[in-house]
Write a protein that holds these residues in place. Structure first.
Motif, PDB file in Angstrom:
ATOM      1  N   GLU A 144       0.849  -1.247  -0.199  1.00 28.48           N
ATOM      2  CA  GLU A 144       0.056   0.081   0.056  1.00 28.48           C
ATOM      3  C   GLU A 144       0.801   1.228  -0.164  1.00 28.48           C
ATOM      4  OE1 GLU A 144      -3.907  -1.385   2.424  1.00 28.48           O
ATOM      5  OE2 GLU A 144      -2.118  -0.803   3.720  1.00 28.48           O
ATOM      6  N   LEU A 145       0.392   2.412  -0.297  1.00 27.38           N
ATOM      7  CA  LEU A 145       1.064   3.653  -0.421  1.00 27.38           C
ATOM      8  C   LEU A 145       1.547   3.928   0.918  1.00 27.38           C
ATOM      9  CD1 LEU A 145      -0.597   6.682   0.442  1.00 27.38           C
ATOM     10  CD2 LEU A 145      -1.839   5.807  -1.296  1.00 27.38           C
ATOM     11  N   ASP A 146       2.458   4.521   1.383  1.00 26.67           N
ATOM     12  CA  ASP A 146       3.039   4.836   2.407  1.00 26.67           C
ATOM     13  C   ASP A 146       2.043   5.849   3.317  1.00 26.67           C
ATOM     14  OD1 ASP A 146       4.463   5.189   4.934  1.00 26.67           O
ATOM     15  OD2 ASP A 146       6.228   6.402   3.987  1.00 26.67           O
ATOM     16  N   THR A 147       1.276   5.403   4.349  1.00 28.80           N
ATOM     17  CA  THR A 147       0.750   6.718   5.388  1.00 28.80           C
ATOM     18  C   THR A 147       1.540   7.028   6.575  1.00 28.80           C
ATOM     19  OG1 THR A 147      -0.418   4.995   6.501  1.00 28.80           O
ATOM     20  CG2 THR A 147      -1.584   5.647   4.185  1.00 28.80           C
ATOM     21  N   HIS A 148       2.588   6.205   6.839  1.00 28.25           N
ATOM     22  CA  HIS A 148       3.519   6.701   8.014  1.00 28.25           C
ATOM     23  C   HIS A 148       3.790   8.168   8.023  1.00 28.25           C
ATOM     24  CE1 HIS A 148       4.517   1.962   8.456  1.00 28.25           C
ATOM     25  NE2 HIS A 148       2.987   2.115   8.122  1.00 28.25           N
ATOM     26  N   LYS A 149       4.343   8.515   6.820  1.00 25.87           N
ATOM     27  CA  LYS A 149       4.781  10.051   6.857  1.00 25.87           C
ATOM     28  C   LYS A 149       3.610  10.851   7.127  1.00 25.87           C
ATOM     29  CE  LYS A 149       8.332   9.162   3.442  1.00 25.87           C
ATOM     30  NZ  LYS A 149       8.499   9.440   2.064  1.00 25.87           N
ATOM     31  N   ILE A 150       2.492  10.411   6.508  1.00 24.82           N
ATOM     32  CA  ILE A 150       1.261  11.458   6.572  1.00 24.82           C
ATOM     33  C   ILE A 150       0.870  11.250   8.323  1.00 24.82           C
ATOM     34  CG2 ILE A 150      -1.035  11.802   6.119  1.00 24.82           C
ATOM     35  CD1 ILE A 150      -0.361  10.262   3.422  1.00 24.82           C
ATOM     36  N   ILE A 151       1.013  10.081   8.857  1.00 20.58           N
ATOM     37  CA  ILE A 151       0.611  10.162  10.256  1.00 20.58           C
ATOM     38  C   ILE A 151       1.398  10.818  11.154  1.00 20.58           C
ATOM     39  CG2 ILE A 151       0.567   8.509  12.376  1.00 20.58           C
ATOM     40  CD1 ILE A 151      -0.468   6.481  10.148  1.00 20.58           C
ATOM     41  N   LYS A 152       2.772  10.743  10.793  1.00 22.44           N
ATOM     42  CA  LYS A 152       3.768  11.450  11.477  1.00 22.44           C
ATOM     43  C   LYS A 152       3.624  13.196  11.405  1.00 22.44           C
ATOM     44  CE  LYS A 152       7.107   7.633  11.460  1.00 22.44           C
ATOM     45  NZ  LYS A 152       8.198   7.066  10.800  1.00 22.44           N
ATOM     46  N   GLN A 153       3.233  13.396  10.147  1.00 22.91           N
ATOM     47  CA  GLN A 153       3.172  14.776  10.035  1.00 22.91           C
ATOM     48  C   GLN A 153       1.933  15.200  10.682  1.00 22.91           C
ATOM     49  OE1 GLN A 153       5.150  16.998   8.302  1.00 22.91           O
ATOM     50  NE2 GLN A 153       3.914  18.507   9.221  1.00 22.91           N
ATOM     51  N   ALA A 154       0.817  14.705  10.357  1.00 24.68           N
ATOM     52  CA  ALA A 154      -0.496  14.984  11.267  1.00 24.68           C
ATOM     53  C   ALA A 154      -0.365  15.310  12.701  1.00 24.68           C
ATOM     54  CB  ALA A 154      -1.694  13.972  10.919  1.00 24.68           C
ATOM     55  N   LEU A 155       0.473  14.420  13.294  1.00 22.57           N
ATOM     56  CA  LEU A 155       0.900  14.485  14.748  1.00 22.57           C
ATOM     57  C   LEU A 155       1.497  15.716  15.142  1.00 22.57           C
ATOM     58  CD1 LEU A 155       1.603  10.850  15.314  1.00 22.57           C
ATOM     59  CD2 LEU A 155      -0.475  12.050  16.410  1.00 22.57           C
ATOM     60  N   LYS A 156       2.537  15.878  14.053  1.00 19.29           N
ATOM     61  CA  LYS A 156       3.464  17.137  14.058  1.00 19.29           C
ATOM     62  C   LYS A 156       2.703  18.452  14.130  1.00 19.29           C
ATOM     63  CE  LYS A 156       7.451  16.493  12.192  1.00 19.29           C
ATOM     64  NZ  LYS A 156       8.337  16.530  11.093  1.00 19.29           N
ATOM     65  N   ASP A 157       1.661  18.272  13.026  1.00 23.96           N
ATOM     66  CA  ASP A 157       0.673  19.413  12.975  1.00 23.96           C
ATOM     67  C   ASP A 157      -0.293  19.832  14.066  1.00 23.96           C
ATOM     68  OD1 ASP A 157       2.085  19.855  10.624  1.00 23.96           O
ATOM     69  OD2 ASP A 157       0.614  19.046   9.200  1.00 23.96           O
ATOM     70  N   GLY A 158      -0.218  18.916  15.010  1.00 23.32           N
ATOM     71  CA  GLY A 158      -1.110  18.907  16.079  1.00 23.32           C
ATOM     72  C   GLY A 158      -2.616  18.604  15.876  1.00 23.32           C
ATOM     73  N   LYS A 159      -2.849  17.534  14.755  1.00 24.37           N
ATOM     74  CA  LYS A 159      -4.112  17.047  14.611  1.00 24.37           C
ATOM     75  C   LYS A 159      -4.294  15.847  15.596  1.00 24.37           C
ATOM     76  CE  LYS A 159      -4.262  18.536   9.910  1.00 24.37           C
ATOM     77  NZ  LYS A 159      -5.076  19.844  10.369  1.00 24.37           N
ATOM     78  N   ARG A 160      -5.594  15.631  16.007  1.00 23.50           N
ATOM     79  CA  ARG A 160      -5.838  14.177  16.719  1.00 23.50           C
ATOM     80  C   ARG A 160      -5.666  13.313  15.624  1.00 23.50           C
ATOM     81  NH1 ARG A 160     -10.923  14.868  20.524  1.00 23.50           N
ATOM     82  NH2 ARG A 160     -10.314  12.867  21.316  1.00 23.50           N
ATOM     83  N   VAL A 161      -5.096  12.180  15.658  1.00 25.49           N
ATOM     84  CA  VAL A 161      -4.947  11.093  14.564  1.00 25.49           C
ATOM     85  C   VAL A 161      -5.535  10.048  15.321  1.00 25.49           C
ATOM     86  CG1 VAL A 161      -3.414   9.884  13.321  1.00 25.49           C
ATOM     87  CG2 VAL A 161      -2.931  12.253  13.943  1.00 25.49           C
ATOM     88  N   SER A 162      -6.290   9.105  14.626  1.00 27.14           N
ATOM     89  CA  SER A 162      -6.940   8.096  15.170  1.00 27.14           C
ATOM     90  C   SER A 162      -6.636   6.965  13.893  1.00 27.14           C
ATOM     91  CB  SER A 162      -8.356   8.079  15.378  1.00 27.14           C
ATOM     92  OG  SER A 162      -9.182   8.699  14.163  1.00 27.14           O
ATOM     93  N   VAL A 163      -6.474   5.985  14.432  1.00 31.24           N
ATOM     94  CA  VAL A 163      -6.246   4.651  13.334  1.00 31.24           C
ATOM     95  C   VAL A 163      -7.147   3.635  13.704  1.00 31.24           C
ATOM     96  CG1 VAL A 163      -3.921   5.414  13.074  1.00 31.24           C
ATOM     97  CG2 VAL A 163      -4.211   3.853  14.722  1.00 31.24           C
ATOM     98  N   PRO A 164      -7.083   2.416  12.784  1.00 30.87           N
ATOM     99  CA  PRO A 164      -7.950   1.191  13.153  1.00 30.87           C
ATOM    100  C   PRO A 164      -6.972   0.517  14.038  1.00 30.87           C
ATOM    101  CG  PRO A 164      -7.057   1.128  10.971  1.00 30.87           C
ATOM    102  CD  PRO A 164      -6.604   2.438  11.595  1.00 30.87           C
ATOM    103  N   ARG A 165      -8.077  -0.266  14.807  1.00 33.01           N
ATOM    104  CA  ARG A 165      -7.382  -1.394  15.688  1.00 33.01           C
ATOM    105  C   ARG A 165      -8.393  -2.766  15.175  1.00 33.01           C
ATOM    106  NH1 ARG A 165      -7.996  -3.841  20.940  1.00 33.01           N
ATOM    107  NH2 ARG A 165      -6.246  -4.700  21.418  1.00 33.01           N
ATOM    108  N   ILE A 166      -8.083  -3.738  14.545  1.00 34.85           N
ATOM    109  CA  ILE A 166      -8.941  -4.896  14.666  1.00 34.85           C
ATOM    110  C   ILE A 166      -9.145  -5.502  15.693  1.00 34.85           C
ATOM    111  CG2 ILE A 166      -9.084  -6.989  13.207  1.00 34.85           C
ATOM    112  CD1 ILE A 166      -8.982  -4.410  11.314  1.00 34.85           C
ATOM    113  N   ILE A 167     -10.474  -5.687  15.977  1.00 29.36           N
ATOM    114  CA  ILE A 167     -10.868  -6.584  17.067  1.00 29.36           C
ATOM    115  C   ILE A 167     -11.112  -8.033  16.545  1.00 29.36           C
ATOM    116  CG2 ILE A 167     -12.754  -6.894  18.661  1.00 29.36           C
ATOM    117  CD1 ILE A 167     -11.117  -4.115  19.132  1.00 29.36           C
ATOM    118  N   SER A 168     -12.056  -8.110  15.516  1.00 27.19           N
ATOM    119  CA  SER A 168     -12.195  -9.734  14.885  1.00 27.19           C
ATOM    120  C   SER A 168     -12.781  -9.222  13.744  1.00 27.19           C
ATOM    121  CB  SER A 168     -12.903 -10.477  16.005  1.00 27.19           C
ATOM    122  OG  SER A 168     -14.270  -9.907  16.125  1.00 27.19           O
ATOM    123  N   LYS A 169     -13.026 -10.243  12.779  1.00 27.52           N
ATOM    124  CA  LYS A 169     -13.861 -10.107  11.618  1.00 27.52           C
ATOM    125  C   LYS A 169     -15.293  -9.893  11.905  1.00 27.52           C
ATOM    126  CE  LYS A 169     -14.045 -12.002   7.131  1.00 27.52           C
ATOM    127  NZ  LYS A 169     -13.869 -11.086   6.135  1.00 27.52           N
TER     128      LYS A 169
END
Length: 182
Positions: free
Chosen positions: A55-80
């Protein structure tokens, strides 16, 4: 029209053919488009998938958003069956390999309500310009999107070759508002 299974196979094979240099160049273009977009600039709370494999790299976007002071949320898989939680992170180091080897928060203690999200940046295998999206087949993101506000933007991220003329959509599939590609 090609089946979802056929589309998944074709696009995954195409993504695997990208060289490291091509991938870095395309990821850089998408990073700039995302972080310079009006939607990103105005968002206070974003949801974004954590990229994995080809997949395209979102790691840099996440790090930039955190640096920009945004509240960043991501998925955490529970189960199917139960789907996924939406968890706020305070730093990239909060992410550890989860059930599928994808980086995610270790627990859901910072779970946030989907209604707080201003913009969701979504993964997918293929997209079309009418808002169609073919995911990986688990339905995790379709179930998540039903819980977001109606005015919360749903933007897919992908490479330009992932945008097809038309993708098959089922009754359970949620439409997206836009796509950012290279």
């Amino acid at each position: 029209m090609e089946s979802k299974r056929g589309i998944r196979k074709m696009i995954k094979e195409r993504r695997a053919l990208l060289t490291e240099a091509e991938r870095e160049n395309l990821d850089s273009i998408i990073f700039k488009k995302v972080t310079n977009s009006k939607e990103y600039q105005e968002a206070k709370v974003i949801f974004i998938f954590v990229s994995y494999d080809t997949e395209l790299d979102t790691h840099k976007i996440i790090k930039q958003a955190l640096k920009d002071g945004k509240r960043v949320s991501v998925p955490r898989i529970i189960s199917k069956e139960e789907g996924m939680d939406v968890v706020e992170i305070e730093g990239f180091e909060d992410l550890k390999p989860g059930a599928y080897g994808i980086l995610e928060p270790e627990d859901s203690k910072l779970k946030i309500d989907e209604s707080l999200i201003d913009v969701s940046y979504l993964p997918g295998v293929a997209f079309d310009r009418k808002g169609g999206r073919v995911g990986y087949g688990g339905g995790f993101y379709d179930r998540f999107l039903r819980k977001t506000r109606k005015d919360s933007l749903k933007i897919a991220l992908g490479y330009s070759f992932q945008v097809l003329e038309e993708v098959p959509m089922d009754d359970n599939d949620e439409f997206i508002d836009g796509i950012i590609t290279d």
